[in-house]
Scaffold this motif. Sequence first.
Motif, short mmCIF file in Angstrom:
data_model
loop_
_atom_site.label_atom_id
_atom_site.label_comp_id
_atom_site.label_asym_id
_atom_site.label_seq_id
_atom_site.Cartn_x
_atom_site.Cartn_y
_atom_site.Cartn_z
N GLU A 27 31.70 57.56 50.58
CA GLU A 27 32.67 57.07 49.60
C GLU A 27 32.67 57.95 48.37
O GLU A 27 31.68 58.62 48.07
CB GLU A 27 32.34 55.65 49.17
CG GLU A 27 32.63 54.61 50.20
CD GLU A 27 32.49 53.20 49.64
OE1 GLU A 27 31.97 53.04 48.52
OE2 GLU A 27 32.92 52.26 50.32
N LYS A 28 33.78 57.93 47.64
CA LYS A 28 33.92 58.59 46.35
C LYS A 28 34.63 57.64 45.41
O LYS A 28 35.23 56.65 45.83
CB LYS A 28 34.75 59.87 46.46
CG LYS A 28 34.06 61.01 47.15
CD LYS A 28 34.91 62.24 47.04
CE LYS A 28 34.21 63.43 47.67
NZ LYS A 28 34.99 64.65 47.49
N ILE A 29 34.62 57.96 44.13
CA ILE A 29 35.34 57.20 43.12
C ILE A 29 36.57 58.01 42.72
O ILE A 29 36.48 59.21 42.41
CB ILE A 29 34.46 56.95 41.88
CG1 ILE A 29 33.17 56.23 42.28
CG2 ILE A 29 35.22 56.16 40.81
CD1 ILE A 29 33.37 54.85 42.86
N CYS A 30 37.72 57.37 42.72
CA CYS A 30 38.98 58.04 42.37
C CYS A 30 38.95 58.47 40.91
O CYS A 30 38.57 57.70 40.03
CB CYS A 30 40.14 57.10 42.62
SG CYS A 30 41.75 57.79 42.22
N ALA A 31 39.38 59.70 40.63
CA ALA A 31 39.39 60.24 39.28
C ALA A 31 40.49 59.61 38.42
O ALA A 31 40.42 59.65 37.20
CB ALA A 31 39.57 61.75 39.32
N ASP A 89 36.83 68.62 48.27
CA ASP A 89 37.87 68.86 47.30
C ASP A 89 38.68 67.62 46.93
O ASP A 89 39.43 67.63 45.96
CB ASP A 89 38.84 69.93 47.82
CG ASP A 89 38.13 71.24 48.10
OD1 ASP A 89 37.15 71.53 47.39
OD2 ASP A 89 38.56 71.96 49.01
N VAL A 90 38.55 66.55 47.71
CA VAL A 90 39.33 65.33 47.48
C VAL A 90 38.83 64.63 46.23
O VAL A 90 37.63 64.40 46.07
CB VAL A 90 39.23 64.39 48.70
CG1 VAL A 90 39.93 63.07 48.43
CG2 VAL A 90 39.81 65.04 49.93
N ARG A 91 39.76 64.30 45.31
CA ARG A 91 39.40 63.62 44.06
C ARG A 91 40.15 62.31 43.86
O ARG A 91 39.74 61.48 43.06
CB ARG A 91 39.69 64.54 42.88
CG ARG A 91 38.83 65.79 42.87
CD ARG A 91 39.12 66.67 41.68
NE ARG A 91 38.92 65.92 40.46
CZ ARG A 91 39.54 66.20 39.30
NH1 ARG A 91 40.39 67.19 39.23
NH2 ARG A 91 39.30 65.48 38.23
N TYR A 92 41.27 62.16 44.54
CA TYR A 92 42.14 60.99 44.33
C TYR A 92 42.27 60.19 45.61
O TYR A 92 42.30 60.74 46.71
CB TYR A 92 43.52 61.45 43.86
CG TYR A 92 43.44 62.29 42.61
CD1 TYR A 92 43.26 61.71 41.37
CD2 TYR A 92 43.52 63.67 42.68
CE1 TYR A 92 43.17 62.48 40.22
CE2 TYR A 92 43.44 64.45 41.54
CZ TYR A 92 43.26 63.85 40.32
OH TYR A 92 43.17 64.60 39.19
N CYS A 93 42.40 58.87 45.48
CA CYS A 93 42.45 58.00 46.65
C CYS A 93 43.82 57.95 47.31
O CYS A 93 43.93 57.58 48.47
CB CYS A 93 42.03 56.58 46.25
SG CYS A 93 43.11 55.78 45.05
N SER A 94 44.87 58.33 46.59
CA SER A 94 46.22 58.23 47.14
C SER A 94 47.15 59.24 46.48
O SER A 94 46.82 59.86 45.47
CB SER A 94 46.76 56.82 46.92
OG SER A 94 46.90 56.58 45.53
N GLU A 95 48.33 59.36 47.05
CA GLU A 95 49.35 60.23 46.46
C GLU A 95 49.78 59.70 45.09
O GLU A 95 50.07 60.46 44.19
CB GLU A 95 50.58 60.30 47.38
CG GLU A 95 50.33 61.06 48.66
CD GLU A 95 50.12 62.55 48.43
OE1 GLU A 95 50.77 63.11 47.52
OE2 GLU A 95 49.31 63.15 49.14
N ARG A 96 49.81 58.40 44.96
CA ARG A 96 50.19 57.79 43.67
C ARG A 96 49.21 58.19 42.57
O ARG A 96 49.61 58.58 41.48
CB ARG A 96 50.25 56.29 43.81
CG ARG A 96 50.66 55.59 42.55
CD ARG A 96 50.75 54.11 42.77
NE ARG A 96 51.18 53.45 41.56
CZ ARG A 96 51.33 52.16 41.44
NH1 ARG A 96 51.10 51.37 42.47
NH2 ARG A 96 51.70 51.63 40.30
N CYS A 97 47.92 58.10 42.86
CA CYS A 97 46.91 58.48 41.86
C CYS A 97 46.96 59.98 41.59
O CYS A 97 46.78 60.41 40.46
CB CYS A 97 45.53 58.07 42.34
SG CYS A 97 45.21 56.31 42.13
#
Length: 64
Positions: free
Chosen positions: A17-21, A39-47
């Motif tokens: 798991e990660k925490i969305c920036a 490299d993933v920092r955001y949980c969704s396209e919206r974020c």
Amino acid sequence: MPRNANGHRQSKSHLPEKICASCARPFSWRRKWKDCWDDVRYCSERCRGNRKAVTNTEQQSLSP
């Protein structure tokens, strides 16, 4: 959910798991991120789309 060779469903509890920036919510690993998980920092396209709005408001609050 996919089944393994024995016919049992696999649990998702072992996924990293990660925490969305942007929204600070936890999100789990997805198969589409298998090559770029670091490299993933955001949980969704919206974020991801809101990332500029967040940085702009932070900059405005920091400027005198």
